[in-house]
Scaffold this active site. Structure first.
Site, PDB file in Angstrom:
ATOM      1  N   CYS F  33      25.574   2.777  26.058  1.00 57.95           N
ATOM      2  CA  CYS F  33      25.482   1.495  25.639  1.00 57.95           C
ATOM      3  C   CYS F  33      25.276   0.717  27.053  1.00 57.95           C
ATOM      4  CB  CYS F  33      26.905   0.777  25.334  1.00 57.95           C
ATOM      5  SG  CYS F  33      27.585   1.116  24.054  1.00 57.95           S
ATOM      6  N   HIS F  39      19.490  -1.008  23.317  1.00 55.77           N
ATOM      7  CA  HIS F  39      19.574  -0.187  21.500  1.00 55.77           C
ATOM      8  C   HIS F  39      20.065  -1.407  20.627  1.00 55.77           C
ATOM      9  CE1 HIS F  39      24.350  -0.775  22.812  1.00 55.77           C
ATOM     10  NE2 HIS F  39      24.724  -0.382  21.931  1.00 55.77           N
ATOM     11  N   HIS F  41      21.981  -2.863  16.466  1.00 58.07           N
ATOM     12  CA  HIS F  41      22.827  -2.966  15.642  1.00 58.07           C
ATOM     13  C   HIS F  41      22.477  -3.483  14.519  1.00 58.07           C
ATOM     14  CE1 HIS F  41      25.637  -0.934  17.936  1.00 58.07           C
ATOM     15  NE2 HIS F  41      25.332  -1.112  19.168  1.00 58.07           N
ATOM     16  N   HIS F  80      16.493 -10.376  14.856  1.00 56.45           N
ATOM     17  CA  HIS F  80      15.715  -9.781  15.280  1.00 56.45           C
ATOM     18  C   HIS F  80      15.903  -9.920  17.087  1.00 56.45           C
ATOM     19  CE1 HIS F  80      15.313  -8.790  11.490  1.00 56.45           C
ATOM     20  NE2 HIS F  80      13.950  -7.627  11.690  1.00 56.45           N
TER      21      HIS F  80
END
Lengths: 142, 142, 142, 142, 142, 142
Positions: F33, F39, F41, F80
């Site tokens: 993480c 990264h 979700h 976004h």
């Protein structure tokens, strides 16, 4: 050509165990699935029938009748059962999801003409878990 | 106070059968769940921990550690097992979803301090099927 | 012919951005997906293998082995990564779901013979969100 | 060839009722679905387009444009409507899921060239409930 | 204290329309939900009962009995019906999800003692869509 | 008292990284993480409001207005986007799901009176993945 599908479910116990092999070989090949005291799953079963809708009803197949057929011919024979011990049509076969789907096809393909003139069996989709599932399209498939 | 949850799963066999009763009484009370040859489920387990987030990490509890704890203390002991036969902490108890949730609470409440100083166990939610589930909030609940 | 599927998941960041174009053109074509500081998704990946079940195991492919292969060859390379920056096999390609599915096919088609003699890769299905997804059937498809 | 899918939804009322038949015949054939005061569903609609990804965008079709097209051409005409009464393109047809899917195909196949040069309509999948659904592949299907 | 839940479903038509108001006011307040020709939903209903498990059965309440009670007392009266027209206990009330949940509570709270001595009704959760849902905890709530 | 909930979603990038710590310490605490290249979700956000239904509308809160409020005040600011870089109200805070839920509460609790006189904010539930989620009940909780 329209595909029409109905989803049903059943809960059953099973194990993956080849009686020709030793216990060690079974554990090596099937891991925890070979546990001699069984484990189990909530299976989800999707049956798909294909054909042209009947102009009078708008139906390829009456889904109430298809649901009743699946429950009578499949679910009543496997729900809350042990797939290795309690189910005559699985006798002598590995209780894998692949083999279950093939046997379900054989049963339903023979019975489907009793509820629809135009619909043909297209596939049997069987979820053992949300992450492991199979689909069978019959002995001759495009 | 923030509640933080982690979902894990396991597949197991069980039956509902009170050994003090006759087979007839068991079938009358539990119906197909009393099938002597077992049935099984894909269980979904949600563990909820509550507390104030640590300012350094933003975490009430590190969910990677909570996931590991649930897998070690619960899933490794029940996954691909028979809940009536293979699980020491269920010995002598009815293998109902309610009783499983209570035992899971007892195990995790004792172990949780090893992974979090601020988080307290809030609840154990256990799905036997997508339509049947229980939630336990511990021996003293608000 | 039976189709057997395994679902895995990974979480990754990406952006849709064609470096040959101006920033204005990228924003015009890709909208918020072109945000230069990235966005991300929980991707769900379904790999389907087809073949005839092995009579000894009842398996087209051992799903434990398929799961391990997908995790080693795909998930370890994309999970918690930036698809535009951290993933060598996406270098120089638009990080669209379509292109990811094609690259995953190329990797898995080459590796699948190491875990199954009878199973052939049938499709790669990739969910970017529950509402946007793609499926790829290989370079030659019926 | 890559298949790209977008899922949308709408909520509508309908009944299954053939006006040529008596009320008794309708109730016999359609059961509670013939209730003259209507019933309804949360429909889920998946539209799949196939083609080769454009090298500049990585897209077979821009899913934002596909979503907008489905909403304008389908959802705005059926959402929060009565499918038997309020929807011109269903006039004179049984309001079955099969017939809805066929009409949705006809509308979208004609409009798709306005948003993609390379993508062709592959299928319309329509869920009436999570357990009852249909898929249509167009007048000529492989 | 353990909470035990059972999920059932029904499909129904309704509209949101206050007969004291003009059509314009109804459309202004309720938007497309006021469509005079109705719309509809697949409702999901979760009933939660709380209590201590019975030592003989491991049950707070027999979920087969709870399922049967919900189907008899609720689903048979609302499934494939028009909630504004066909359901006596909704007469004179706005057919909102909130009001449905309150009426379902009143019906089930009165009937629950017929199937369990130890369980008390805890809540009624009602999904109109996967994105819109309500939960009611009875006239006196903690 | 009835609880009424609305579910929305957004897709975002983030990393868990405490700038006071070394890179090694961050990787030790947060594992993948902490990937410096981010990264992401698909977040699912459920906002729950409680109150007594208004007799004229049957509503605790108009869910169309609640949906619009959540989209304007939350989704437009995080969808976004990069939660560490692009979102002013997260500046200087760890981008954990716990902290996001607290900030969302603060924003919505202040704005809710603009759309309902009777409804009070009850909770913010935020899914980072289907297996990791948090729920926040505000600074004073029962």
């Amino acid at each position: 050509m329209v595909h029409v599908s109905r989803k049903e479910h059943f809960n059953a116990a099973h194990k993956l165990y080849n009686p020709v092999w030793s216990r060690e070989k079974n554990e090596e090949v099937f891991g925890p699935c070979a546990n001699e005291n069984w484990h189990g799953h909530n299976f989800e079963l999707i049956v798909t029938v294909k054909g042209l809708p009947d102009p009078d009803t708008g139906f390829v197949v009456d889904l109430k009748k298809l649901s009743r057929l699946i429950r009578q011919e499949i679910c009543e024979k496997v729900d809350h059962r042990n797939l290795n011990v309690d189910v005559p049509f699985m006798a002598g076969k590995m209780a894998s999801t692949e083999n279950l789907a093939i046997e379900f096809w054989n049963i339903l393909a023979a019975k489907l003409p009793s509820i629809t003139r135009v619909g043909k069996l297209h596939s049997i989709k069987l979820y053992e878990t949300p992450r492991n599932f199979v689909e069978y399209f019959g002995p001759q498939t495009a």
